[in-house]
Design a protein around this motif. Structure first.
Motif, mmCIF file in Angstrom:
data_model
loop_
_atom_site.group_PDB
_atom_site.id
_atom_site.type_symbol
_atom_site.label_atom_id
_atom_site.label_comp_id
_atom_site.label_asym_id
_atom_site.label_seq_id
_atom_site.Cartn_x
_atom_site.Cartn_y
_atom_site.Cartn_z
ATOM 1 N N HIS A 1 0.833 -1.200 0.000
ATOM 2 C CA HIS A 1 0.000 0.000 0.000
ATOM 3 C C HIS A 1 0.873 1.257 0.000
ATOM 4 O O HIS A 1 0.569 2.238 -0.692
ATOM 5 C CB HIS A 1 -0.926 -0.009 1.203
ATOM 6 C CG HIS A 1 -2.162 0.796 0.996
ATOM 7 N ND1 HIS A 1 -3.197 0.815 1.857
ATOM 8 C CD2 HIS A 1 -2.528 1.637 0.002
ATOM 9 C CE1 HIS A 1 -4.142 1.617 1.430
ATOM 10 N NE2 HIS A 1 -3.753 2.127 0.298
ATOM 11 N N TRP A 2 1.957 1.236 0.759
ATOM 12 C CA TRP A 2 2.869 2.375 0.803
ATOM 13 C C TRP A 2 3.442 2.625 -0.591
ATOM 14 O O TRP A 2 3.500 3.772 -1.048
ATOM 15 C CB TRP A 2 3.972 2.106 1.825
ATOM 16 C CG TRP A 2 5.019 3.158 1.922
ATOM 17 C CD1 TRP A 2 4.853 4.467 2.302
ATOM 18 C CD2 TRP A 2 6.413 2.997 1.642
ATOM 19 N NE1 TRP A 2 6.062 5.121 2.275
ATOM 20 C CE2 TRP A 2 7.040 4.244 1.880
ATOM 21 C CE3 TRP A 2 7.190 1.933 1.226
ATOM 22 C CZ2 TRP A 2 8.403 4.436 1.707
ATOM 23 C CZ3 TRP A 2 8.545 2.120 1.063
ATOM 24 C CH2 TRP A 2 9.140 3.368 1.301
ATOM 25 N N ILE A 3 3.831 1.575 -1.270
ATOM 26 C CA ILE A 3 4.384 1.710 -2.626
ATOM 27 C C ILE A 3 3.309 2.206 -3.589
ATOM 28 O O ILE A 3 3.526 3.138 -4.359
ATOM 29 C CB ILE A 3 4.990 0.368 -3.093
ATOM 30 C CG1 ILE A 3 6.274 0.083 -2.301
ATOM 31 C CG2 ILE A 3 5.258 0.371 -4.593
ATOM 32 C CD1 ILE A 3 6.780 -1.335 -2.414
ATOM 33 N N SER B 1 5.489 8.236 -10.683
ATOM 34 C CA SER B 1 6.296 7.043 -10.942
ATOM 35 C C SER B 1 7.692 7.175 -10.324
ATOM 36 O O SER B 1 8.263 6.187 -9.862
ATOM 37 C CB SER B 1 6.391 6.767 -12.446
ATOM 38 O OG SER B 1 6.945 7.865 -13.112
ATOM 39 N N LYS B 2 8.232 8.381 -10.274
ATOM 40 C CA LYS B 2 9.537 8.612 -9.656
ATOM 41 C C LYS B 2 9.475 8.288 -8.155
ATOM 42 O O LYS B 2 10.374 7.647 -7.610
ATOM 43 C CB LYS B 2 9.942 10.073 -9.890
ATOM 44 C CG LYS B 2 11.303 10.449 -9.389
ATOM 45 C CD LYS B 2 11.656 11.852 -9.883
ATOM 46 C CE LYS B 2 12.013 12.709 -8.699
ATOM 47 N NZ LYS B 2 12.399 14.061 -9.065
ATOM 48 N N THR B 3 8.411 8.720 -7.503
ATOM 49 C CA THR B 3 8.232 8.438 -6.067
ATOM 50 C C THR B 3 8.043 6.946 -5.845
ATOM 51 O O THR B 3 8.613 6.362 -4.914
ATOM 52 C CB THR B 3 7.025 9.217 -5.506
ATOM 53 O OG1 THR B 3 7.204 10.606 -5.772
ATOM 54 C CG2 THR B 3 6.856 8.979 -4.011
ATOM 55 N N ILE C 1 10.138 1.741 -3.882
ATOM 56 C CA ILE C 1 10.520 0.341 -4.107
ATOM 57 C C ILE C 1 11.981 0.132 -3.716
ATOM 58 O O ILE C 1 12.307 -0.832 -3.022
ATOM 59 C CB ILE C 1 10.247 -0.068 -5.572
ATOM 60 C CG1 ILE C 1 8.741 -0.189 -5.798
ATOM 61 C CG2 ILE C 1 10.962 -1.378 -5.916
ATOM 62 C CD1 ILE C 1 8.328 -0.397 -7.244
ATOM 63 N N ALA C 2 12.847 1.044 -4.126
ATOM 64 C CA ALA C 2 14.265 0.939 -3.763
ATOM 65 C C ALA C 2 14.442 1.037 -2.250
ATOM 66 O O ALA C 2 15.190 0.250 -1.647
ATOM 67 C CB ALA C 2 15.075 2.028 -4.471
#
Length: 179
Positions: A130-132, A138-140, A145-146
């Motif tokens: 959910h956080w992702i 898309s940059k965020t 993810i990283a």
């Protein structure tokens, strides 16, 4: 505990290529009976039709909203604006969430992160996903993810400081209703 309520079937503002769907916002008194304010999976039915499994999402106002697919709308013979009877029953156990393809790929490239991921609870996985997915750009999303892989690799099992209800951060909301 089974809950029943009537609510207006709302039309979300859809992207140009998005398939149609609808949503209802749960009354606060119904949402208040649920185990928590974050995402929670339920068995649901519309107008006493076939039941389906769905995850309720926080609406940012200490309640939840329910997404209703085009297939469910068709089988229940309902349309936007209709007053529908909704029955929800929380599941005894949360189902394993579907991991987004980009996050799954990143976990596959980070074996330490993947190992910790495999040891987390279903609720923790829901929170990570959910956080992702709550990233608006898309940059965020790529950064989250990283960061998730880095945090998981270091042994962190829960995403920190993520407001599951959306009440404080306002990151999680019910869809915008089309006019």
């Amino acid at each position: 505990m089974k809950q029943q309520f009537k609510e207006k079937l709302r039309r979300p503002t859809l992207a140009d290529n998005e398939k149609f769907w609808a949503f209802v916002i749960l009354p606060k008194e119904v949402s208040g009976t649920l185990a928590h304010r974050g995402r929670i999976s339920v068995e649901a039915s519309i107008n006493n039709g076939s039941s389906f499994i769905v995850t309720l999402e926080p609406d940012g106002y200490l309640s939840h909203w329910l997404r209703i697919s085009a297939e469910i709308m068709t089988s229940a013979e309902v349309n936007y604006g209709d007053l529908v009877s909704v029955v929800i029953t929380p599941l005894d156990q949360e189902p394993e969430p579907e991991v987004p393809a980009d996050f799954k790929l990143a976990l596959g490239k980070a074996p330490d992160a993947g190992a910790v991921w495999a040891q987390t609870t279903v609720i923790a996985r829901l929170d990570w996903i959910h956080w992702i997915e709550s990233a608006k750009q898309s940059k965020t999303r790529a950064k989250r993810i990283a960061d998730a892989c880095d945090m998981l690799s270091s042994g962190k099992r829960r995403v920190c400081c993520f407001d599951q209800s959306g009440f404080y951060s306002k990151a999680l909301r019910a869809p915008k209703e089309a006019s």
